[in-house]
Design an enzyme around this catalytic site. Sequence first.
Site, mmCIF file in Angstrom:
data_model
loop_
_atom_site.group_PDB
_atom_site.id
_atom_site.type_symbol
_atom_site.label_atom_id
_atom_site.label_comp_id
_atom_site.label_asym_id
_atom_site.label_seq_id
_atom_site.Cartn_x
_atom_site.Cartn_y
_atom_site.Cartn_z
ATOM 1 C CG HIS A 85 34.686 43.051 33.608
ATOM 2 N ND1 HIS A 85 35.203 43.906 32.662
ATOM 3 C CD2 HIS A 85 34.949 41.791 33.173
ATOM 4 C CE1 HIS A 85 35.779 43.205 31.701
ATOM 5 N NE2 HIS A 85 35.629 41.906 31.988
ATOM 6 C CB CYS A 99 34.357 46.513 30.171
ATOM 7 S SG CYS A 99 33.556 46.481 31.787
#
Length: 214
Positions: free
Chosen positions: A37, A105
């Site tokens: 992430h 993301c």
Amino acid sequence: MAEEGHKVSLNVYDLSQGLARQLSMTFLGKAIEGIWHTGIVVYGNEYYFGGGIQHSPVGTTPYGTPLRVIDLGVTHVPKDVFEMYLQEISPRYTAETYSLLKHNCNNFSNEVAQFLVGATIPEYILELPNEVINSPMGALILPMIQQLETTLRAGAVPQVPQFKPSAMAQPMPSANGNLNKSSDSCINEAESNSKSENNPARLMCWCPLQSNLQ
């Protein structure tokens, strides 16, 4: 007068907290370093895609401490111009448009990095979904990925699977009806599938969504 420069960096988190490196060969038949992430750090905030475009003061996101911080350069884009840019792209970054494999993301971080400094984020982060799908077990775990994606559209940051010692194995009857004692050693095993703790799809959350939209 030229706009003051602002440092831009990429915070990289391993959502598996090391489990991907330990277990990916078992689950995928291929070594995966981490489940990534990322967020862009600039103007004192961290910007990331989570149920929409989100931002938090540096060090306060729900993802904890980044595994690494990558320097992307310096931007001279004024903050107000950047915020207008985020408003323009926000229709493309919503819970409905989120895709674990194609629009996550890390794709957001990559697009923002190009806008701010004309640079891309590391390829190994962007290529993680393809690595997983092209792994020996990729086709088998695709349905789990799709199910997890549906859950994550309105979910929170996933927790790392918890491992605990199992109870002693029960004695097994032998052919002559006598009970054979099991080994005295305890083994570590994941929680049951009903709690989704040992579901391989747990390791597929390279970009979770948050439930609290800002």
